[in-house]
Design a protein around this motif. Structure first.
Motif, PDB file in Angstrom:
ATOM      1  N   SER A  16       0.828  -1.205   0.000  1.00  0.00           N
ATOM      2  CA  SER A  16       0.000   0.000   0.000  1.00  0.00           C
ATOM      3  C   SER A  16       0.860   1.252   0.000  1.00  0.00           C
ATOM      4  O   SER A  16       1.993   1.239   0.505  1.00  0.00           O
ATOM      5  CB  SER A  16      -0.900   0.012   1.234  1.00  0.00           C
ATOM      6  N   THR A  18       0.088   5.797   0.083  1.00  0.00           N
ATOM      7  CA  THR A  18      -0.859   6.903   0.049  1.00  0.00           C
ATOM      8  C   THR A  18      -0.180   8.115  -0.562  1.00  0.00           C
ATOM      9  O   THR A  18       0.886   8.532  -0.092  1.00  0.00           O
ATOM     10  CB  THR A  18      -1.375   7.245   1.450  1.00  0.00           C
ATOM     11  N   SER A  20      -0.433  12.192  -1.559  1.00  0.00           N
ATOM     12  CA  SER A  20      -1.099  13.410  -1.101  1.00  0.00           C
ATOM     13  C   SER A  20      -0.792  14.556  -2.051  1.00  0.00           C
ATOM     14  O   SER A  20       0.277  14.594  -2.656  1.00  0.00           O
ATOM     15  CB  SER A  20      -0.647  13.772   0.307  1.00  0.00           C
ATOM     16  N   THR A  65      -8.655   4.496  -3.092  1.00  0.00           N
ATOM     17  CA  THR A  65      -9.676   5.388  -2.539  1.00  0.00           C
ATOM     18  C   THR A  65      -9.176   6.820  -2.600  1.00  0.00           C
ATOM     19  O   THR A  65      -8.112   7.132  -2.054  1.00  0.00           O
ATOM     20  CB  THR A  65     -10.009   5.018  -1.087  1.00  0.00           C
ATOM     21  N   SER A  76      -6.040  13.148  -1.263  1.00  0.00           N
ATOM     22  CA  SER A  76      -5.224  11.961  -1.052  1.00  0.00           C
ATOM     23  C   SER A  76      -5.697  10.827  -1.938  1.00  0.00           C
ATOM     24  O   SER A  76      -6.859  10.791  -2.354  1.00  0.00           O
ATOM     25  CB  SER A  76      -5.296  11.519   0.417  1.00  0.00           C
ATOM     26  N   GLN A  78      -5.395   6.751  -1.507  1.00  0.00           N
ATOM     27  CA  GLN A  78      -4.953   5.557  -0.797  1.00  0.00           C
ATOM     28  C   GLN A  78      -4.950   4.409  -1.797  1.00  0.00           C
ATOM     29  O   GLN A  78      -5.983   4.096  -2.383  1.00  0.00           O
ATOM     30  CB  GLN A  78      -5.891   5.254   0.367  1.00  0.00           C
ATOM     31  N   GLY A  80      -4.107   0.421  -2.427  1.00  0.00           N
ATOM     32  CA  GLY A  80      -3.880  -0.860  -1.800  1.00  0.00           C
ATOM     33  C   GLY A  80      -3.830  -1.964  -2.842  1.00  0.00           C
ATOM     34  O   GLY A  80      -4.167  -1.771  -4.009  1.00  0.00           O
TER      35      GLY A  80
END
Length: 114
Positions: A16, A18, A20, A65, A76, A78, A80
């Motif tokens: 994963s 993330t 930004s 997401t 952001s 996310q 995965g």
């Protein structure tokens, strides 16, 4: 107008990350993430309206997401269950609320590899 991206890197398949994006000097309407892999056209990954209506490319549905904070002017992504085919430079895109003009971040590299 300034867009600052962060969060890219190297991750193993199944991992994963993330991403930004922080926007300044702009009133944002729709915000989005695009990506461009070597030798391929830039594609829309996900978008989110000011009212938080989201849209995803089919290949990332259920794995990525997108979210935003209107008060902070941030967005952001996310990510995965990452796959090698997710490897690309990811770009933040922001549409200015009043003019409809698009702005782009500098891009952040995401590499999915074992």
């Amino acid at each position: 107008v300034q867009l600052v991206e962060s969060g890219g890197g190297l991750v193993q398949p199944g991992g994963s990350l993330t991403l930004s994006c922080a926007a300044s000097g702009i009133t944002t309407a729709t915000m989005a993430w695009y990506r461009q892999a070597p030798g391929k056209q830039r594609e829309l990954v996900a978008s989110i309206t000011r009212g938080s209506i989201t849209n995803y490319v089919e290949s990332v549905k259920g794995r990525f997401t997108i979210s935003r904070d209107n008060a902070k002017n941030t967005m952001s992504l996310q990510m995965g269950s990452l796959k090698p085919e997710d490897t690309a430079v990811y770009y933040c895109n922001v549409r200015e609320f009043y003019t409809g003009r698009d702005y782009w971040g500098q891009g952040t590299q995401v590499t999915v590899s074992s």
